[in-house]
Design a protein around this motif. Structure first.
Motif, PDB file in Angstrom:
ATOM      1  N   LYS A 161      66.496  23.986 -72.825  1.00  0.00           N
ATOM      2  CA  LYS A 161      65.694  24.487 -73.947  1.00  0.00           C
ATOM      3  C   LYS A 161      65.025  25.810 -73.561  1.00  0.00           C
ATOM      4  CE  LYS A 161      62.632  22.997 -77.582  1.00  0.00           C
ATOM      5  NZ  LYS A 161      63.464  23.505 -78.639  1.00  0.00           N
ATOM      6  N   GLN A 162      64.416  25.844 -72.384  1.00  0.00           N
ATOM      7  CA  GLN A 162      63.795  27.082 -71.917  1.00  0.00           C
ATOM      8  C   GLN A 162      64.824  28.190 -71.727  1.00  0.00           C
ATOM      9  OE1 GLN A 162      61.899  25.829 -68.291  1.00  0.00           O
ATOM     10  NE2 GLN A 162      60.004  25.221 -69.332  1.00  0.00           N
ATOM     11  N   GLU A 167      65.977  29.500 -75.172  1.00  0.00           N
ATOM     12  CA  GLU A 167      64.939  30.330 -75.794  1.00  0.00           C
ATOM     13  C   GLU A 167      64.873  31.695 -75.128  1.00  0.00           C
ATOM     14  OE1 GLU A 167      61.375  27.958 -75.604  1.00  0.00           O
ATOM     15  OE2 GLU A 167      62.016  26.688 -77.274  1.00  0.00           O
ATOM     16  N   TYR A 225      70.645  25.684 -78.773  1.00  0.00           N
ATOM     17  CA  TYR A 225      70.380  24.676 -77.754  1.00  0.00           C
ATOM     18  C   TYR A 225      71.386  23.522 -77.798  1.00  0.00           C
ATOM     19  CZ  TYR A 225      68.245  20.622 -75.567  1.00  0.00           C
ATOM     20  OH  TYR A 225      68.031  19.505 -74.822  1.00  0.00           O
TER      21      TYR A 225
END
Length: 93
Positions: A42-43, A46, A69
């Motif tokens: 997820k990080q 992003e 994602y």
């Protein structure tokens, strides 16, 4: 006697041997994001989706599209882990 200069390889050249079960290349954003200190997909997704990072990934590494994602998660599931480990070991050696 002249010293022979070794050709420098680009990072993606070390990972060309990764075998996929389908025709996708999802690994590069994940590897780059991990090197930048991100701890989960997820990080990483992003980070890779930020406009400046997308431009850098395209210009420097030829990454044309950063998957969302869920798609990134799916794509990474189709990478053969053994081939990924072999390519990574070859690169760090």
């Amino acid at each position: 006697m002249g010293m022979k200069k070794e050709k420098k390889l680009r990072i993606q050249e070390y990972f060309e041997g990764i075998e996929l079960t389908e025709e996708y290349e999802p690994y590069f954003c994940s590897i780059a994001g991990t090197f930048c200190g991100f701890r989960n997909l997820k990080q990483i997704q992003e980070w890779a989706s930020h406009e400046k990072i997308k431009a850098m990934l395209l210009e420097e590494f030829g990454v044309k599209h950063v998957p969302c994602y869920y798609w990134l998660t799916h794509l990474l599931k189709i990478v053969d882990p053994k081939s990924m480990n072999e390519c990574f070991t070859q690169w760090v050696t």
